[in-house]
Enzyme design. Structure first.
Site, PDB file in Angstrom:
ATOM      1  N   ARG A   1       0.858  -1.180   0.000  1.00 19.36           N
ATOM      2  CA  ARG A   1       0.000   0.000   0.000  1.00 19.36           C
ATOM      3  C   ARG A   1       0.897   1.234   0.000  1.00 19.36           C
ATOM      4  O   ARG A   1       1.975   1.230   0.609  1.00 19.36           O
ATOM      5  CB  ARG A   1      -0.872   0.028   1.262  1.00 19.36           C
TER       6      ARG A   1
ATOM      7  N   GLU B   1      -3.342   7.834  -4.155  1.00 15.39           N
ATOM      8  CA  GLU B   1      -3.734   7.393  -5.507  1.00 15.39           C
ATOM      9  C   GLU B   1      -5.023   8.054  -5.952  1.00 15.39           C
ATOM     10  O   GLU B   1      -5.922   8.224  -5.134  1.00 15.39           O
ATOM     11  CB  GLU B   1      -3.925   5.867  -5.518  1.00 15.39           C
TER      12      GLU B   1
ATOM     13  N   HIS C   1      -1.236   0.785  -9.665  1.00 22.11           N
ATOM     14  CA  HIS C   1      -1.875  -0.174  -8.754  1.00 22.11           C
ATOM     15  C   HIS C   1      -2.550  -1.315  -9.529  1.00 22.11           C
ATOM     16  O   HIS C   1      -3.780  -1.440  -9.545  1.00 22.11           O
ATOM     17  CB  HIS C   1      -2.898   0.527  -7.841  1.00 22.11           C
TER      18      HIS C   1
HETATM   19  O1  LIG Z   1      -4.425  -3.925  -3.694  1.00 17.68           O
HETATM   20  C1  LIG Z   1      -5.090  -4.863  -3.980  1.00 17.68           C
HETATM   21  C2  LIG Z   1      -5.675  -5.764  -3.040  1.00 17.68           C
HETATM   22  O2  LIG Z   1      -5.618  -5.508  -1.823  1.00 17.68           O
HETATM   23  O3  LIG Z   1      -6.265  -6.768  -3.476  1.00 17.68           O
END
Ligand SMILES: O=CC(=O)O
Length: 313
Positions: free
Chosen positions: A232, A261, A279
């Site tokens: 993250r 983001e 991401h």
């Molecule tokens: O970031 C993506 C997830 O947590 O699946």
């Protein structure tokens, strides 16, 4: 089940949205000025919330939905769900572990290769026509580099397995040493960073892991060290990361996630020693379909009174 209200709080792949729409009375949070202030006849019909890595169910939303029974997250990370509140109120929480492990681990290795071998920069070099003026400069070897992993859960272990195939020694940090692991354990992130070439963040985001990559860790990793973040954005203190990269105190960074983001610090766009992704760790059709099926399967199990497929709470 058509009368059961489900609130979708994040944009998800069309397959999931369409299936939810077919099976339930679907409310989309973006159709309302504020999901926390839905008209009361809607709020009282909503028994499930579906979110993802970017939006979940915080305390205010949970309080605003008196009939909420389950939060089903289209993600493995559930830092956007107030788990404590859910526990307190007896609300079930499901997520999508396992099905995305391969993709996220593949992408972590892809970031390592792209960063050290400058694959994206090389691609830009060819496209811009610069190759005609001379060969691209030499880059850095990946095979054999020591890979340090923060968090040796499912994803961390899958990254380790892949990196081993590149003859990379593996070491790790986690809250407690894994007795059954063959990898070298360091009891602090700074020690791990001092003893590896590539540091990978692969742990869940919690209060303890917020800004786990701080200035001290970046300096310990050093000018020949590389940071990979597939966790993250908030794992990394971005305000410290930018100057560390600009000043060359840190060798480079491969980032799939960012603190704010989709906003990415503009200074990073100018740098060659970074690879920036939007991401997309689990972003393949195969994996997202499997994740969607888990969300649907968990909701169905819940409303039929059967055991949940992937319960967290
Ligand atoms: O970031 C993506 C997830 O947590 O699946």
């Amino acid at each position: 089940m058509g009368s059961i209200g489900v609130l979708l709080v994040a944009q998800v792949m069309p397959y999931l949205e369409q299936e939810l729409d077919k099976r339930y009375k679907l409310f989309r949070a973006w159709d309302y000025p504020n999901a926390v202030q839905l008209p009361s006849q809607h709020a009282t019909s909503i028994r499930a919330v579906v979110g993802n890595a970017s939006a979940g169910a915080d305390a205010a939303l949970i309080e605003a939905l008196p009939k909420l029974e389950i939060v089903s997250s289209f993600s493995v990370g559930v830092d956007k769900v107030d788990l404590e509140k859910c526990r307190e109120k007896g609300i079930r929480v499901t997520y999508t572990p396992d099905v995305l492990t391969d993709d996220v681990a593949d992408l972590a290795i892809g970031l390592m290769l792209a960063l050290l071998r400058r694959i994206c920069e090389c691609d830009r070099y060819v496209r811009s026509g610069n190759w005609k003026h001379g060969d691209y400069k030499l880059t850095t070897k990946f095979s054999g580099k020591t890979v340090g992993i923060i968090g040796l859960g499912r994803i961390g272990q899958a990254i380790a397995k892949r990196a081993e195939a590149f003859n990379c020694p593996i070491c790790y940090y986690s809250r407690t040493e894994k007795r059954d692991s063959k990898y070298k354990y360091y009891p602090s992130v700074v020690e791990l960073a001092s003893n590896c070439d590539i540091l990978v963040v692969a742990c869940p985001l919690t209060e303890e892991t917020h800004h786990i990559i701080n200035r001290e860790v970046m300096n310990a990793l050093g000018p020949k060290g590389y940071l990979i973040n597939i966790g993250r954005g908030k794992h990394v203190d971005e305000a410290e990361l930018v100057p560390a990269l600009v000043e060359g105190r840190l060798g480079g960074a491969g980032l799939d996630v960012f603190e704010n983001e989709p906003v990415v610090p503009q200074e990073l766009f100018e740098l060659e020693n970074v690879v920036l992704l939007p991401h997309v760790g689990s972003g393949t059709l195969e994996t997202r379909t499997a994740m969607a099926d888990l969300v649907l399967g968990n909701l169905e199990a819940h409303f039929l009174g059967k055991p949940l497929l992937t319960p967290l709470v």
